[in-house]
Motif scaffolding. Structure first.
Motif, PDB file in Angstrom:
ATOM      1  N   GLY A   1      -7.895  -1.024  -8.482  1.00  0.00           N
ATOM      2  CA  GLY A   1      -8.994  -1.985  -8.553  1.00  0.00           C
ATOM      3  C   GLY A   1      -8.605  -3.358  -9.075  1.00  0.00           C
ATOM      4  O   GLY A   1      -9.472  -4.192  -9.334  1.00  0.00           O
ATOM      5  N   LYS A   2      -7.313  -3.616  -9.171  1.00  0.00           N
ATOM      6  CA  LYS A   2      -6.855  -4.895  -9.716  1.00  0.00           C
ATOM      7  C   LYS A   2      -7.301  -6.075  -8.860  1.00  0.00           C
ATOM      8  O   LYS A   2      -7.893  -7.028  -9.355  1.00  0.00           O
ATOM      9  N   SER A   3      -6.990  -5.982  -7.572  1.00  0.00           N
ATOM     10  CA  SER A   3      -7.353  -7.110  -6.701  1.00  0.00           C
ATOM     11  C   SER A   3      -8.858  -7.280  -6.629  1.00  0.00           C
ATOM     12  O   SER A   3      -9.360  -8.408  -6.547  1.00  0.00           O
ATOM     13  N   THR A   4      -9.578  -6.183  -6.673  1.00  0.00           N
ATOM     14  CA  THR A   4     -11.036  -6.272  -6.632  1.00  0.00           C
ATOM     15  C   THR A   4     -11.554  -7.007  -7.858  1.00  0.00           C
ATOM     16  O   THR A   4     -12.437  -7.862  -7.756  1.00  0.00           O
TER      17      THR A   4
ATOM     18  N   ASN B   1      -1.718   1.674  -7.032  1.00  0.00           N
ATOM     19  CA  ASN B   1      -2.317   1.139  -5.808  1.00  0.00           C
ATOM     20  C   ASN B   1      -3.741   1.639  -5.676  1.00  0.00           C
ATOM     21  O   ASN B   1      -3.997   2.827  -5.797  1.00  0.00           O
ATOM     22  N   GLY B   2      -4.636   0.690  -5.470  1.00  0.00           N
ATOM     23  CA  GLY B   2      -6.034   1.072  -5.307  1.00  0.00           C
ATOM     24  C   GLY B   2      -6.757   1.266  -6.628  1.00  0.00           C
ATOM     25  O   GLY B   2      -7.882   1.743  -6.659  1.00  0.00           O
TER      26      GLY B   2
ATOM     27  N   GLY C   1      -1.201  -2.095  -1.561  1.00  0.00           N
ATOM     28  CA  GLY C   1      -0.181  -1.058  -1.617  1.00  0.00           C
ATOM     29  C   GLY C   1      -0.462   0.074  -0.644  1.00  0.00           C
ATOM     30  O   GLY C   1       0.456   0.653  -0.063  1.00  0.00           O
TER      31      GLY C   1
ATOM     32  N   SER D   1      -6.374  -1.168  -0.206  1.00  0.00           N
ATOM     33  CA  SER D   1      -5.675  -2.048  -1.142  1.00  0.00           C
ATOM     34  C   SER D   1      -4.302  -2.356  -0.556  1.00  0.00           C
ATOM     35  O   SER D   1      -3.809  -1.644   0.316  1.00  0.00           O
TER      36      SER D   1
ATOM     37  N   HIS E   1       3.711  -4.590 -10.104  1.00  0.00           N
ATOM     38  CA  HIS E   1       4.044  -3.168 -10.258  1.00  0.00           C
ATOM     39  C   HIS E   1       5.395  -2.999 -10.933  1.00  0.00           C
ATOM     40  O   HIS E   1       5.837  -1.890 -11.162  1.00  0.00           O
TER      41      HIS E   1
HETATM   42  N1  LIG Z   1     -13.575  -4.425   1.504  1.00  0.00           N
HETATM   43  C1  LIG Z   1     -13.423  -3.156   1.098  1.00  0.00           C
HETATM   44  N2  LIG Z   1     -14.102  -2.153   1.689  1.00  0.00           N
HETATM   45  C2  LIG Z   1     -13.981  -0.873   1.281  1.00  0.00           C
HETATM   46  N3  LIG Z   1     -13.173  -0.471   0.284  1.00  0.00           N
HETATM   47  C3  LIG Z   1     -12.458  -1.420  -0.342  1.00  0.00           C
HETATM   48  C4  LIG Z   1     -12.535  -2.801   0.020  1.00  0.00           C
HETATM   49  N4  LIG Z   1     -11.700  -3.507  -0.775  1.00  0.00           N
HETATM   50  C5  LIG Z   1     -11.132  -2.608  -1.605  1.00  0.00           C
HETATM   51  N5  LIG Z   1     -11.590  -1.360  -1.357  1.00  0.00           N
HETATM   52  C6  LIG Z   1     -11.186  -0.131  -2.072  1.00  0.00           C
HETATM   53  O1  LIG Z   1     -11.261  -0.389  -3.459  1.00  0.00           O
HETATM   54  C7  LIG Z   1     -10.180   0.227  -4.147  1.00  0.00           C
HETATM   55  C8  LIG Z   1      -9.465  -0.785  -5.031  1.00  0.00           C
HETATM   56  O2  LIG Z   1      -8.770  -1.718  -4.235  1.00  0.00           O
HETATM   57  P1  LIG Z   1      -7.906  -2.932  -4.835  1.00  0.00           P
HETATM   58  O3  LIG Z   1      -7.483  -3.768  -3.671  1.00  0.00           O
HETATM   59  O4  LIG Z   1      -8.666  -3.612  -5.907  1.00  0.00           O
HETATM   60  O5  LIG Z   1      -6.636  -2.176  -5.458  1.00  0.00           O
HETATM   61  P2  LIG Z   1      -5.367  -2.795  -6.224  1.00  0.00           P
HETATM   62  O6  LIG Z   1      -5.410  -2.298  -7.608  1.00  0.00           O
HETATM   63  O7  LIG Z   1      -5.290  -4.245  -6.016  1.00  0.00           O
HETATM   64  O8  LIG Z   1      -4.179  -2.033  -5.462  1.00  0.00           O
HETATM   65  P3  LIG Z   1      -2.705  -2.562  -4.957  1.00  0.00           P
HETATM   66  O9  LIG Z   1      -1.778  -2.378  -6.082  1.00  0.00           O
HETATM   67  O10 LIG Z   1      -2.380  -1.581  -3.859  1.00  0.00           O
HETATM   68  O11 LIG Z   1      -2.849  -3.944  -4.472  1.00  0.00           O
HETATM   69  C9  LIG Z   1      -9.316   0.862  -3.082  1.00  0.00           C
HETATM   70  O12 LIG Z   1      -9.593   2.244  -3.067  1.00  0.00           O
HETATM   71  C10 LIG Z   1      -9.745   0.230  -1.788  1.00  0.00           C
HETATM   72  O13 LIG Z   1      -9.648   1.126  -0.720  1.00  0.00           O
END
Ligand SMILES: Nc1ncnc2c1ncn2[C@@H]1O[C@H](COP(=O)(O)OP(=O)(O)OP(=O)(O)O)[C@@H](O)[C@H]1O
Ligand SMILES: [Mg+2]
Lengths: 499, 326
Positions: A43-46, A40-41, A401, A399, A201
């Motif tokens: 960076g996948k969704s990003t 979680n977090g 999760g 994120s 996951h």
């Molecule tokens: N709009 C935003 N503003 C500030 N921080 C952000 C923003 N979007 C994402 N983040 C941060 O970037 C990091 C990566 O987030 P991301 O959503 O890409 O995780 P993820 O891999 O998709 O996790 P998950 O499995 O929980 O969905 C996290 O630490 C999150 O807090």
């Protein structure tokens, strides 16, 4: 297989100093299912949002079919053949299936420039037929199940003639059969030469459907490879940077008296004659397919919905629970299923979210006490490992999760006597899942009675002392831990009653 | 301070300074302290009622009846004063607040118990309350000479060169700053606005919160009713017509999210002050009254655009600072 359709190089994305992505390389080939894995977090969704033009990278290049490209907006990315099913809902619930599918790329009549609904309807029907979906083009999306909505999003991707289809945790709200169906669709898309990016996951799923994988950790690229050449343990090692402790901790909790007794609880048209006992220190698993009525039963006990008939006893006494605050006064807590709608207040920060249900305990008389709020948030936030830039960060910016972890922390912090958890580990990564499972066991050991609703069979089997299975609003089977196995449970869940 | 002057509020503050600077460059008398006291006096009532409006908007509602409630409570106490000049002024103030509380609680009951959406409820009561003003006064005025001296001068009575009107508005600002930011109910108001369903799950009583915000807004409006008729030394059936739109504008300029869940008192007060400044400046630099309204509207829209555009950049700065501190 060297026909890269997309190549991302050195991608960085900083949010006000938070390094969500810090130099990630990512390649996808045509005709492959590519799993994107990480905590979680991580960076996948990003990464997905950069690929779909929702976010602009701080640095790095994207190469599409050997040409460098830029995606300043989602429209541009869509035109280039990239289509995504995002982690959080992006549909218009009050519009029809057809309107959702053609949103943003309506078909116009060539002669008069007006929208051509006839043609869109026909095309929608063709897409739905192709996906073997039994829904009508003019059904409103809010009347569809979660699984059906996913399928409509896939239909939308197809209508855009997408070459790359991204699915960000598509299975987290689906049950077994629906997941099977999704696999079928994914294989079909693959055979047509489309590239699929699959985020999940659940490693069973990754090993079942993916050909190739890329691992991210803390915004950094860790490695990649073919699924056929790797083991679960190795991937786990890459994802969390160490090997994992035991998954489902064995329970040694001693069971006490009956604390919650439900008798013949019914709500017309939703569920009927639900009866069960819950003991102190017991973990009672509820299994069923989506729509089996498990959440509705719990919402009724918690005072969110009203019952038609039936009784609820706590500590042997008949109780009347008219609303959630009554329920909380009896020591109940209910962790709801949908974190964005029922769970978190996105516009509030982490501290405010976690302390909201216990606001009478954290405040002095009518006044808030921020220091106490901070202490409690710090305690539970650290325990459950919420990854955030601070406890004042808005939940909206976490994120997926981590949002779930906030909701989890918020309910655990109420220190309930009876804790009802509806899909508590939905969207949570494996390392944290183990933490949560450990924590649930610990709570049970302290004598807290727990109801665990889960659509994940291993979780139900691994955690529960007793299992209740529901199908279409009735209880079809009850098992003890020893008497339960996956075959029997699934059979009861799909409605073939076995005694 | 760092929390008070957050994001949008800060932008607006800068924008206000900018306007002050620009106008005083052309018309130096704009900068006179007296002129600012005038502006404060002119915007005091607006700020107070806009705070009531803010609380309702934060919960996801809206109150279109504030103009009418203000007129009704103002007319009531003006008539009371006319026919019973012996009633002391502090009683008048309490009665005025009580009438406002009653009118607000009617709105609150209709919204929370009868479940009529706020916009429809208050559209209805806007007409009803206005109608009652007509009924009360029979279409006539209560004018200056029919009011007692004590009644008329109350808002102007000054201590250390500052009028009681301004003191009262500062009192309201402080009271509600405390209420919204430091009390449980205040937190719950933001919770309900941010996510009604999730708030229900944690045991927040939505009906109670809705009732509270409408009633409190009514109370403030009631007080404003007295201040208004006393300050302008006239109570008439058209008093404060269209005022509800000004309060909503002050909220929106002050960065209150119209869909609920966020908005601050400081923002709203700055929003009201901004509107006062623009109005005052346009008069000072001799803009023709025909143009004033159009230009005022234009500047308001411009302020909102600046606000939203700069919002992101400021957030960035804030967070960076925050992560340095940790
Ligand atoms: N709009 C935003 N503003 C500030 N921080 C952000 C923003 N979007 C994402 N983040 C941060 O970037 C990091 C990566 O987030 P991301 O959503 O890409 O995780 P993820 O891999 O998709 O996790 P998950 O499995 O929980 O969905 C996290 O630490 C999150 O807090
Ligand atoms: Mg994600």
């Amino acid at each position: 297989m060297n026909n890269c359709i997309i190549e991302m190089k050195g991608i960085k994305k900083y949010f006000y100093g938070v390094k969500a992505l810090d130099g990630v390389d990512f390649k996808v080939r045509t005709g492959e299912v590519h799993a994107l894995i990480g905590e979680n977090g991580a960076g996948k969704s990003t990464l997905v949002k950069i690929l779909t033009g929702v976010y602009q990278p701080t640095a790095g290049t994207i190469i599409l079919n050997d040409k460098p490209v830029q995606f300043p907006s989602p429209q541009v990315s869509q035109k280039a053949g990239i289509s995504a099913i995002h982690q959080e809902a992006t549909m218009f619930p009050d519009l029809s299936v057809m309107e959702n599918i053609f949103m943003g790329h309506h078909i116009r009549n060539k002669s008069n420039g007006l929208l051509s609904w006839r043609e869109m309807k026909d095309k929608t029907q063709i897409l739905l037929d192709k996906l073997e979906l039994d829904i009508r083009p003019d059904t409103k999306v809010k009347n569809l199940s979660v699984a059906q909505r996913h399928m409509v999003e896939i239909a939308k991707a197809l209508s855009l003639n997408a070459k790359v289809v991204i699915m960000d945790e598509p299975t987290s709200a689906l049950t077994l059969r629906e997941v099977e169906y999704l696999y079928k669709i994914i294989r079909k898309l693959k055979s047509e030469g489309k590239a699929i990016i699959f985020i999940s996951h659940k490693f069973e799923e990754v090993f079942e459907i993916a050909d190739y994988f890329t691992v991210l950790r803390d915004g950094k690229y860790i490695g990649e490879g073919t699924i056929a050449d790797i083991t679960v343990d190795k991937i786990v090692q890459m994802v969390i940077g160490r090997s994992l402790a035991q998954m489902y901790p064995k329970l040694e909790a001693e069971q006490g008296n009956i604390i919650l007794k439900v008798e013949n609880l019914s709500k017309i048209g939703v569920f009927k004659n639900i009866s069960f006992d819950l003991h102190k220190g017991e973990i009672l698993g509820f299994f069923g397919l989506v729509g089996a009525g498990r959440s509705e039963v719990m919402q009724t006990i918690f005072g969110i919905d009203t019952k038609t008939s039936g009784e609820v006893f706590i500590d042997g006494e008949k109780v009347y629970i008219a609303n959630p605050s009554d329920a909380m006064n009896f020591g109940l807590a209910y962790l709801p299923e949908d974190r964005q709608i029922q769970g978190a207040i996105l516009a509030m920060n982490i501290r405010e979210n976690i302390t909201l249900p216990i606001i009478d305990r954290t405040s002095r008389h009518i006044f808030l006490d921020r220091n106490r709020e901070f202490e409690i948030t710090d305690e539970y936030g650290k325990y459950i490992e919420i990854k955030a830039s601070g406890w004042e960060q808005l939940v909206e910016d976490l994120s997926g999760g981590n949002q779930q972890k906030v909701v989890l922390a918020k309910w655990i912090a109420t220190k309930p006597r009876i804790l009802i958890m509806d899909e508590p580990t939905k969207g949570i990564d494996i390392a944290t899942k183990a933490t949560v499972h450990n924590f649930i066991s610990e709570l049970a050991k302290k004598g807290i009675a727990i109801i665990l609703i889960s659509s994940e069979l291993p979780e139900i089997l691994g955690m529960s002392n007793n299992v209740i299975v529901m199908h279409e609003g009735v209880i079809t089977a009850k098992f003890t831990r020893e008497g339960a196995n996956s075959k029997k449970i699934i059979r009861a869940a799909i409605g073939s009653i076995s005694k | 301070m760092k929390d008070l002057f957050r994001k949008r509020e800060f932008n607006l503050f800068i924008f206000i300074l900018f306007i002050i600077f620009g106008v005083s460059w052309r018309t130096p008398s704009f900068l006179y302290i007296n002129n600012f006291v005038d502006i404060l006096n002119d915007t005091a009532i607006l700020s107070m009622v806009a705070i009531g409006q803010l609380m309702i908007i934060v919960t996801g509602g809206i109150d279109l009846s504030v103009g009418s409630s203000l007129a009704l409570s103002g007319m009531s106490v003006a008539l009371l004063n006319q026919y019973h000049p012996g009633i002391p002024i502090f009683m008048i103030i309490l009665i005025s607040i009580a009438i406002g509380l009653l009118l607000g609680s009617i709105n609150g009951l209709l919204v929370s118990r009868a479940k009529i959406p706020p916009i429809i409820t208050t559209l209805g009561t806007m007409s009803i309350y206005r109608g009652l003003v007509f009924v009360l006064c029979g279409g006539t005025w209560v004018s200056a000479h029919e009011m007692t001296e004590a009644f008329r001068v109350f808002p102007r009575r000054s201590f250390l060169g500052i009028s009681s009107l301004i003191y009262l508005s500062i009192l309201i600002v402080i009271l509600f700053l405390i209420f919204l930011n430091l009390t449980r109910t205040g937190r719950e108001i933001y919770g309900v606005g941010g996510n009604k369903i999730a708030s229900q799950y944690v045991g927040i009583n939505l009906k109670k919160i809705q009732y509270i915000v409408f009633t409190l807004c009514g109370g403030i409006t009631g007080l404003a009713g007295f201040l208004w008729v006393a300050r302008y030394a006239a109570a008439q059936s058209e008093t404060a017509i269209g005022f509800e739109l000004q309060t909503i504008a002050a909220c929106v300029i002050g960065g209150v999210s119209i869909t609920g869940g966020s908005g601050t008192i400081i923002g709203v007060v700055l929003g009201a002050f901004f509107m006062g400044i623009v109005y005052n400046a346009l008069t000072m630099i001799n803009v023709s009254p025909f143009w004033q309204m159009a230009i005022q509207g234009f500047i308001i829209i411009f302020a909102i655009i600046i606000n939203t555009v700069m919002d992101k950049r400021n957030q960035q700065l804030m967070l960076r600072k925050r992560s340095f501190n940790e």
